[in-house]
Design a protein around this motif. Structure first.
Motif, PDB file in Angstrom:
ATOM      1  N   LEU A 255     -13.912-151.296 -34.989  1.00  0.00           N
ATOM      2  CA  LEU A 255     -14.120-152.535 -34.049  1.00  0.00           C
ATOM      3  C   LEU A 255     -13.052-152.855 -34.700  1.00  0.00           C
ATOM      4  CD1 LEU A 255     -17.075-153.418 -36.201  1.00  0.00           C
ATOM      5  CD2 LEU A 255     -17.314-152.957 -32.899  1.00  0.00           C
ATOM      6  N   ALA A 256     -11.862-153.095 -33.635  1.00  0.00           N
ATOM      7  CA  ALA A 256     -10.365-154.246 -33.797  1.00  0.00           C
ATOM      8  C   ALA A 256     -10.735-155.087 -33.668  1.00  0.00           C
ATOM      9  CB  ALA A 256      -9.829-153.326 -32.505  1.00  0.00           C
ATOM     10  N   TRP A 263      -4.196-157.297 -26.466  1.00  0.00           N
ATOM     11  CA  TRP A 263      -3.319-156.869 -26.434  1.00  0.00           C
ATOM     12  C   TRP A 263      -3.176-154.407 -26.122  1.00  0.00           C
ATOM     13  CZ3 TRP A 263       1.879-156.391 -25.081  1.00  0.00           C
ATOM     14  CH2 TRP A 263       2.805-155.053 -25.660  1.00  0.00           C
ATOM     15  N   THR A 264      -4.371-154.306 -25.545  1.00  0.00           N
ATOM     16  CA  THR A 264      -4.229-152.617 -25.395  1.00  0.00           C
ATOM     17  C   THR A 264      -4.985-153.163 -24.268  1.00  0.00           C
ATOM     18  OG1 THR A 264      -6.306-152.816 -26.424  1.00  0.00           O
ATOM     19  CG2 THR A 264      -4.297-151.875 -27.921  1.00  0.00           C
ATOM     20  N   SER A 265      -5.638-153.769 -23.872  1.00  0.00           N
ATOM     21  CA  SER A 265      -6.786-154.211 -22.333  1.00  0.00           C
ATOM     22  C   SER A 265      -5.042-154.721 -21.355  1.00  0.00           C
ATOM     23  CB  SER A 265      -7.050-155.506 -23.002  1.00  0.00           C
ATOM     24  OG  SER A 265      -7.643-155.547 -21.151  1.00  0.00           O
ATOM     25  N   ASP A 353       4.469-147.566 -31.029  1.00  0.00           N
ATOM     26  CA  ASP A 353       3.859-147.905 -32.314  1.00  0.00           C
ATOM     27  C   ASP A 353       2.892-148.674 -32.032  1.00  0.00           C
ATOM     28  OD1 ASP A 353       5.897-149.978 -34.019  1.00  0.00           O
ATOM     29  OD2 ASP A 353       3.911-151.470 -33.307  1.00  0.00           O
ATOM     30  N   LEU A 354       1.631-148.158 -32.151  1.00  0.00           N
ATOM     31  CA  LEU A 354       0.439-149.826 -31.359  1.00  0.00           C
ATOM     32  C   LEU A 354      -0.579-147.970 -32.802  1.00  0.00           C
ATOM     33  CD1 LEU A 354      -1.491-149.636 -28.234  1.00  0.00           C
ATOM     34  CD2 LEU A 354      -0.932-151.011 -29.750  1.00  0.00           C
ATOM     35  N   TYR A 355       0.006-146.652 -32.567  1.00  0.00           N
ATOM     36  CA  TYR A 355      -0.688-145.570 -33.773  1.00  0.00           C
ATOM     37  C   TYR A 355       0.906-145.076 -34.603  1.00  0.00           C
ATOM     38  CZ  TYR A 355      -4.203-144.941 -30.197  1.00  0.00           C
ATOM     39  OH  TYR A 355      -5.482-145.212 -29.594  1.00  0.00           O
ATOM     40  N   THR A 356       2.006-146.325 -35.060  1.00  0.00           N
ATOM     41  CA  THR A 356       2.380-145.622 -36.162  1.00  0.00           C
ATOM     42  C   THR A 356       1.739-146.738 -37.123  1.00  0.00           C
ATOM     43  OG1 THR A 356       4.208-145.212 -34.814  1.00  0.00           O
ATOM     44  CG2 THR A 356       4.140-146.319 -36.945  1.00  0.00           C
ATOM     45  N   GLY A 357       0.870-146.086 -38.291  1.00  0.00           N
ATOM     46  CA  GLY A 357       1.355-146.694 -39.027  1.00  0.00           C
ATOM     47  C   GLY A 357      -0.350-148.115 -39.199  1.00  0.00           C
ATOM     48  N   GLN A 380     -11.523-144.682 -31.425  1.00  0.00           N
ATOM     49  CA  GLN A 380     -13.007-145.504 -30.557  1.00  0.00           C
ATOM     50  C   GLN A 380     -13.214-146.880 -30.185  1.00  0.00           C
ATOM     51  OE1 GLN A 380     -14.554-142.975 -28.922  1.00  0.00           O
ATOM     52  NE2 GLN A 380     -14.094-140.884 -29.696  1.00  0.00           N
ATOM     53  N   GLY A 381     -13.612-146.955 -29.115  1.00  0.00           N
ATOM     54  CA  GLY A 381     -13.369-148.354 -28.950  1.00  0.00           C
ATOM     55  C   GLY A 381     -12.796-149.028 -27.960  1.00  0.00           C
ATOM     56  N   ASP A 382     -11.933-148.921 -28.066  1.00  0.00           N
ATOM     57  CA  ASP A 382     -10.664-149.556 -27.743  1.00  0.00           C
ATOM     58  C   ASP A 382     -10.179-149.576 -26.050  1.00  0.00           C
ATOM     59  OD1 ASP A 382      -8.763-150.994 -27.238  1.00  0.00           O
ATOM     60  OD2 ASP A 382      -7.051-149.699 -28.012  1.00  0.00           O
ATOM     61  N   SER A 383     -10.546-149.953 -25.446  1.00  0.00           N
ATOM     62  CA  SER A 383      -9.938-149.724 -23.728  1.00  0.00           C
ATOM     63  C   SER A 383      -9.296-148.857 -23.558  1.00  0.00           C
ATOM     64  CB  SER A 383      -9.525-151.293 -23.395  1.00  0.00           C
ATOM     65  OG  SER A 383      -8.569-151.919 -23.027  1.00  0.00           O
ATOM     66  N   LEU A 384      -8.267-148.612 -24.514  1.00  0.00           N
ATOM     67  CA  LEU A 384      -7.035-147.843 -23.951  1.00  0.00           C
ATOM     68  C   LEU A 384      -7.425-146.544 -24.008  1.00  0.00           C
ATOM     69  CD1 LEU A 384      -3.776-147.925 -23.320  1.00  0.00           C
ATOM     70  CD2 LEU A 384      -3.213-147.677 -25.551  1.00  0.00           C
ATOM     71  N   SER A 385      -7.783-145.999 -25.049  1.00  0.00           N
ATOM     72  CA  SER A 385      -8.617-144.699 -25.319  1.00  0.00           C
ATOM     73  C   SER A 385      -9.029-143.768 -24.624  1.00  0.00           C
ATOM     74  CB  SER A 385      -9.465-144.699 -26.627  1.00  0.00           C
ATOM     75  OG  SER A 385      -8.813-145.366 -27.837  1.00  0.00           O
TER      76      SER A 385
END
Length: 577
Positions: A255-256, A263-265, A353-357, A380-385
């Protein structure tokens, strides 16, 4: 005792009952002793009160049924999708949430909040830790060690695709694209850690939307995503199979924050359009792509089985299943693949950068666990995944296609090089590898093992199936009966190994599920027909027991039951009966 008891000695201490019993006793004075009269009167009152209680229960049940009927009909009218799932899906177990877990070290059942926190953070801390030390460097092309580029590797090829690489800031700056992503935010979704729902951001005035868009443009130019956005909540949903105290029986769903999902969309839309325009995704891949669906993949697989049966040629199949495919990808190697495919640096830096930190907290009935770093896999659940996984699996699909080791369709030409060859049929992580010979299948299996080892993917050997239909061997006389052909296929396929382990053999007459349809290598549709009939009866029975009105029931049949039944009509031959 010869002394007869009095009425007061036999009656309970209740004035109302005593008065009624006295009247009944006086009416029965000539029928026997006082004791018999009191017992008869009490029995009469007991039956009377029992009848009244039954009537109250019936009235209460009727009222509860009427209220349930109104609630269900209101749910069908206001939220039809949720109502269809509630009515038509099989009954789920009464799960009360993540309240107890088995300690993997001591095997004891733990219920204390501190113990649940420790078990969850320890397990997912290991699962989400990087398989190799995470660096984030992707421009150095000397340390890739791609499996197809090694010495003596089968069918080497070049991964680079895009020749004219250009920056993607113009796509990010497009207001129409931003508005499209904003409109796609689904309603009724659970909020992230900030507690802001999607409907809130969609109701903002135009000035604030433009401000958010300008912020996205700056973030793309700098390649920086705010750290507060990269914290998510993860819900563990019970799969309805396995022990409820086993952590592996739960599926993590992220749940983001709403602003992060927007932003990821926008990033997903930009990268997807760029990949499609430059031919970065294989034609055999249909997962999460526009104008492609499971129907096309099912038709391609059935056409290959029909072609082998009609042309009397052998066909071998390897049905691959990965364990937690989205959660086992290596983030550094994902950046390598993106760079080598031809994605521009600004796009790769944004994903990096999305997955940094990035961190996530797991929700339990007692609150949140400690934050766990997300250094492996995708959220999981993110449209970018899903799109990132398509990029991650793309080199494998290309390698399977190289060398023409896949299944060759028969044609009028006698030249095998001129035939249409399909290396694999894929929908996201559902991969079906087809070949004409056992030697080619072994080579394809070696490719799959080598890439899985390099990419740290885990093949589920219990769910990965190897099967074959030896039509040519039976036709040529090498196998006199179908049973002999099956024995020969078993002998050949027992030597096929993936990551050093044998795969499960499936007889050609046994059904296997692919994209929701039961198929057999011999094209026997009876298992699918039986499954369709059983599914239809089950759904109609559940609909019959529901409180839907006649009009609502007809609507559910037309919009939910018939489409689910007709899903397989594209490949399954059915009579009107």
């Amino acid at each position: 005792n010869s002394v007869h008891p009095s009425i007061d000695d036999l009656l309970p201490e209740t004035d109302t009952i005593n008065a009624e019993v006295r009247e009944a006793v006086q009416a029965r004075q000539g029928d026997g002793t006082t004791e018999n009269c009191v017992q008869a009167a009490l029995a009469q009152l007991t039956n009377s009160y029992r009848d009244q209680i039954h009537k109250l229960d019936d009235d209460d049940s009727a009222l509860a049924i009427a209220q349930a009927r109104l609630r269900m009909q209101h749910l069908i009218s206001t939220q039809p999708k949720k109502a269809n799932k509630y009515i038509l899906r099989p009954s789920r177990t009464d799960h009360k949430g993540l309240q107890a877990l088995a300690d993997p070290d001591t095997k004891n059942i733990c219920t204390a909040p501190a113990d649940l926190n420790r078990i969850i953070t320890s397990a997912y801390g290991q699962k989400l830790s990087p398989p190799t030390p995470k660096t984030g460097h992707y421009t150095d092309t000397q340390s890739r060690n791609y499996p197809w580029a090694r010495a003596k590797a089968d069918d080497p090829f070049s991964l680079h695709t895009c020749k004219n690489i250009h920056w993607l800031h113009t796509a990010i700056m497009d207001k129409a694209g931003f508005q499209e992503c904003l409109s796609r935010l689904a309603g009724g979704k659970a909020p992230g850690p900030d507690g802001i729902e999607n409907e809130i951001i969609k109701m903002l005035p135009w000035e604030m939307r433009d401000t958010i868009h300008q912020l996205f443009i700056i973030m793309w130019a700098t390649g920086c995503t705010p750290s507060a956005w990269k914290t998510s909540d993860t819900c563990l949903l019970y799969k309805d199979k396995g022990q409820e105290t086993d952590l592996n029986a739960y599926r993590p769903v992220g749940l983001a924050n709403t602003i992060y999902k927007l932003w990821t969309s926008l990033i997903t839309k930009t990268l997807y359009e760029y990949a499609e325009a430059n031919g970065m995704l294989s034609n055999c891949q249909a997962g999460f792509r526009s104008h492609r669906d499971t129907t096309q993949q099912l038709q391609m697989l059935v056409m290959a089985l029909e072609d082998a049966k009609l042309a009397k040629t052998d066909i071998y199949a390897l049905l691959v299943d990965f364990t937690s495919a989205f959660n086992t990808t290596c983030q550094d190697k994902l950046l390598w693949i993106m760079h080598d495919l031809g994605f521009p640096t600004d796009a790769t830096d944004a994903v990096k950068d999305l997955y940094t930190g990035a961190t996530t907290r797991f929700k339990t009935p007692y609150g949140h666990t400690d934050p766990v770093p997300v250094d492996r896999g995708t959220i999981q659940g993110d449209s970018l995944s899903p799109f990132l996984f398509l990029i991650y699996i793309e080199p494998l699909l290309r390698w399977l296609q190289v060398g023409a080791r896949g299944y060759k369709f028969t044609s009028e030409t006698t030249d095998s090089a001129g035939r249409f060859t399909i290396g694999s049929i894929d929908y996201a992580d559902d991969i079906a590898i087809l070949c004409n010979s056992i030697s080619n299948l072994r080579c394809q299996a070696d490719k799959l093992s080598a890439y899985s080892d390099w990419g740290h993917l885990i093949i589920s050997h219990s769910k990965t199936l190897a099967t074959a239909a030896l039509h040519k061997a039976h036709q040529s006389g090498r196998c006199s009966t179908l049973a002999d052909a099956e024995k020969q296929a078993r002998r050949e396929l027992q030597h096929v190994r993936l990551q050093g382990k044998p795969v499960t053999y499936l007889p050609p007459t046994a059904p296997f599920a692919y994209l929701g349809v039961l198929l057999t290598m011999t094209l026997n549709w009876k298992p699918q027909h039986m499954a369709m009939a059983a599914q239809l009866k089950q759904k109609l029975e559940r609909l019959r027991r529901s409180f839907a009105s006649a009009r609502q029931a007809i609507h559910i049949i037309k919009t939910a039951i018939i489409p689910s039944l007709a899903y397989s009509f594209c490949v399954v031959p059915c009579t009107p009966g």
